[in-house]
Design a protein around this motif. Sequence first.
Motif, PDB file in Angstrom:
ATOM      1  N   VAL A 159     -38.683   7.793   6.975  1.00  0.00           N
ATOM      2  CA  VAL A 159     -37.494   7.386   7.726  1.00  0.00           C
ATOM      3  C   VAL A 159     -37.476   8.033   9.113  1.00  0.00           C
ATOM      4  O   VAL A 159     -36.416   8.333   9.648  1.00  0.00           O
ATOM      5  CB  VAL A 159     -36.178   7.697   6.956  1.00  0.00           C
ATOM      6  N   ALA A 160     -38.670   8.233   9.664  1.00  0.00           N
ATOM      7  CA  ALA A 160     -38.740   8.921  10.959  1.00  0.00           C
ATOM      8  C   ALA A 160     -38.823   7.954  12.137  1.00  0.00           C
ATOM      9  O   ALA A 160     -38.878   8.383  13.289  1.00  0.00           O
ATOM     10  CB  ALA A 160     -39.922   9.887  10.978  1.00  0.00           C
ATOM     11  N   PRO A 174     -29.070   6.295  12.527  1.00  0.00           N
ATOM     12  CA  PRO A 174     -30.426   5.900  12.147  1.00  0.00           C
ATOM     13  C   PRO A 174     -30.422   4.507  11.517  1.00  0.00           C
ATOM     14  O   PRO A 174     -29.460   4.149  10.828  1.00  0.00           O
ATOM     15  CB  PRO A 174     -30.834   6.949  11.111  1.00  0.00           C
ATOM     16  N   GLU A 227     -31.819   3.359   9.036  1.00  0.00           N
ATOM     17  CA  GLU A 227     -31.720   3.401   7.567  1.00  0.00           C
ATOM     18  C   GLU A 227     -30.277   3.535   7.094  1.00  0.00           C
ATOM     19  O   GLU A 227     -29.970   3.350   5.932  1.00  0.00           O
ATOM     20  CB  GLU A 227     -32.520   4.582   6.999  1.00  0.00           C
ATOM     21  N   PHE A 259     -37.858  12.556   1.607  1.00  0.00           N
ATOM     22  CA  PHE A 259     -37.537  11.837   2.834  1.00  0.00           C
ATOM     23  C   PHE A 259     -38.327  12.448   3.981  1.00  0.00           C
ATOM     24  O   PHE A 259     -38.217  13.652   4.227  1.00  0.00           O
ATOM     25  CB  PHE A 259     -36.039  11.922   3.133  1.00  0.00           C
ATOM     26  N   THR A 298     -38.498  12.712   7.660  1.00  0.00           N
ATOM     27  CA  THR A 298     -37.549  12.432   8.745  1.00  0.00           C
ATOM     28  C   THR A 298     -38.025  13.067  10.053  1.00  0.00           C
ATOM     29  O   THR A 298     -39.063  13.719  10.086  1.00  0.00           O
ATOM     30  CB  THR A 298     -36.160  13.014   8.410  1.00  0.00           C
ATOM     31  N   ASN A 299     -37.259  12.880  11.094  1.00  0.00           N
ATOM     32  CA  ASN A 299     -37.509  13.622  12.329  1.00  0.00           C
ATOM     33  C   ASN A 299     -36.235  14.362  12.702  1.00  0.00           C
ATOM     34  O   ASN A 299     -35.215  14.258  12.027  1.00  0.00           O
ATOM     35  CB  ASN A 299     -37.991  12.694  13.443  1.00  0.00           C
ATOM     36  N   LYS A 301     -32.616  12.744  12.688  1.00  0.00           N
ATOM     37  CA  LYS A 301     -32.104  12.003  11.532  1.00  0.00           C
ATOM     38  C   LYS A 301     -31.192  12.835  10.633  1.00  0.00           C
ATOM     39  O   LYS A 301     -31.245  12.724   9.414  1.00  0.00           O
ATOM     40  CB  LYS A 301     -33.286  11.448  10.719  1.00  0.00           C
ATOM     41  N   HIS A 302     -30.343  13.656  11.235  1.00  0.00           N
ATOM     42  CA  HIS A 302     -29.442  14.479  10.428  1.00  0.00           C
ATOM     43  C   HIS A 302     -28.555  13.620   9.539  1.00  0.00           C
ATOM     44  O   HIS A 302     -28.188  14.029   8.448  1.00  0.00           O
ATOM     45  CB  HIS A 302     -28.554  15.343  11.325  1.00  0.00           C
ATOM     46  N   VAL A 318     -29.156  11.112   7.778  1.00  0.00           N
ATOM     47  CA  VAL A 318     -29.750  10.777   6.472  1.00  0.00           C
ATOM     48  C   VAL A 318     -29.599  11.976   5.534  1.00  0.00           C
ATOM     49  O   VAL A 318     -29.174  11.824   4.380  1.00  0.00           O
ATOM     50  CB  VAL A 318     -31.232  10.367   6.615  1.00  0.00           C
ATOM     51  N   PHE A 324     -36.368  17.096   1.935  1.00  0.00           N
ATOM     52  CA  PHE A 324     -36.584  16.607   3.302  1.00  0.00           C
ATOM     53  C   PHE A 324     -37.785  17.292   3.937  1.00  0.00           C
ATOM     54  O   PHE A 324     -37.917  18.501   3.869  1.00  0.00           O
ATOM     55  CB  PHE A 324     -35.313  16.815   4.138  1.00  0.00           C
ATOM     56  N   THR A 339     -40.177  17.213   7.526  1.00  0.00           N
ATOM     57  CA  THR A 339     -40.117  16.740   8.916  1.00  0.00           C
ATOM     58  C   THR A 339     -41.474  16.238   9.384  1.00  0.00           C
ATOM     59  O   THR A 339     -42.495  16.882   9.137  1.00  0.00           O
ATOM     60  CB  THR A 339     -39.654  17.880   9.852  1.00  0.00           C
TER      61      THR A 339
END
Length: 310
Positions: free
Chosen positions: A23-24, A38, A40, A67, A69-70, A73-74, A76, A114, A116
């Motif tokens: 989901v990044a 985001p 998503e 997940f 993420t980057n 994407k807090h 999410v 999570f 990154t």
Amino acid sequence: MTSGSVTDARRGNRRIRKAVFPVAGLGTRFLPATKTVPKEMLPIIDKPLIQYAVDEAIEAGCDTLVFVTNRYKHAVADYFDKAYELEQKLERAGKTEQLELVRNVLPPGVRAIFVTQAEALGLGHAVLCARPVIGDEPFAVLLPDDLIWTRGGPGALSQMADLAQAQQASVIAIQDVQRSQTGSYGIVATEDFSGREGRITAIVEKPAPEVAPSTRAVVGRYILSPRIFDLLETTPPGAGGEIQLTDAISQLLREDPVFAYRFRGTRFDCGAHIGLIEATIRYALDHEVLSDAARRVMQNALDELGVTDL
Ligand code: G1P
């Protein structure tokens, strides 16, 4: 563990337990909405896209959700976190139905982890970022943009998990597309294709229609052997200059069986405007409470706009 059981586990001799959600992505197609939300988290009716993919993974038996993420994407992570204040308020107000909805974002026994992805180097790289959590067992990858509607029947991933277990193989979801669309998908060639499945002999990322080996297109659901991680470590950038999962799968199928599976269900490409609209219409028309009203407002809209040529 004996070496035999290690091999069995690698090949998939048990039900998958872990699922990876890349989901990044930046979601630039949905700007300006995705400037702060985001993609998503965009809703279909009352659930964000990611929740549909999560529910599908849980239904297939997964209890560990990873997940990728980057740092933007807090939302999410916040969504899957416990919302103490909100839960307390709902509890005090006696709103048990809403309380259940909030709590069931992640049912008991399911954990979210999570990871990154520091740089956007491609889908293959995103999956590789999950390696420390997945370890040495087969796992699922779900791309939340691809929403698969199965109308109460078994979810697409659950169908795939049955095949993965029966064949002791990796499994990739596919659907047939127009030849003109091959450039938007991973495309597979199979040995033989009977019923819903066939063993993959070749896979190529986004080939032009003239060179595509078939019109069977990869949809964002995969069950993969952990061997894919070794292969991803050395996969060079491919289509679009990105490290492609498709390229690592192309290596994997030289060593291990990989099946294409045409799932029962309808896929909506919610990474595109029209796909998101189509999914919303479909879920609304099939909704136990909203369907009549949805039909009415759609009819009104067509009438008022004078649309007669459907
Ligand atoms: C990704 C994959 C592609 C697959 C598609 C399905 O592409 O790389 O092989 O067919 O998802 O949605 P993307 O759409 O992220 O460019």
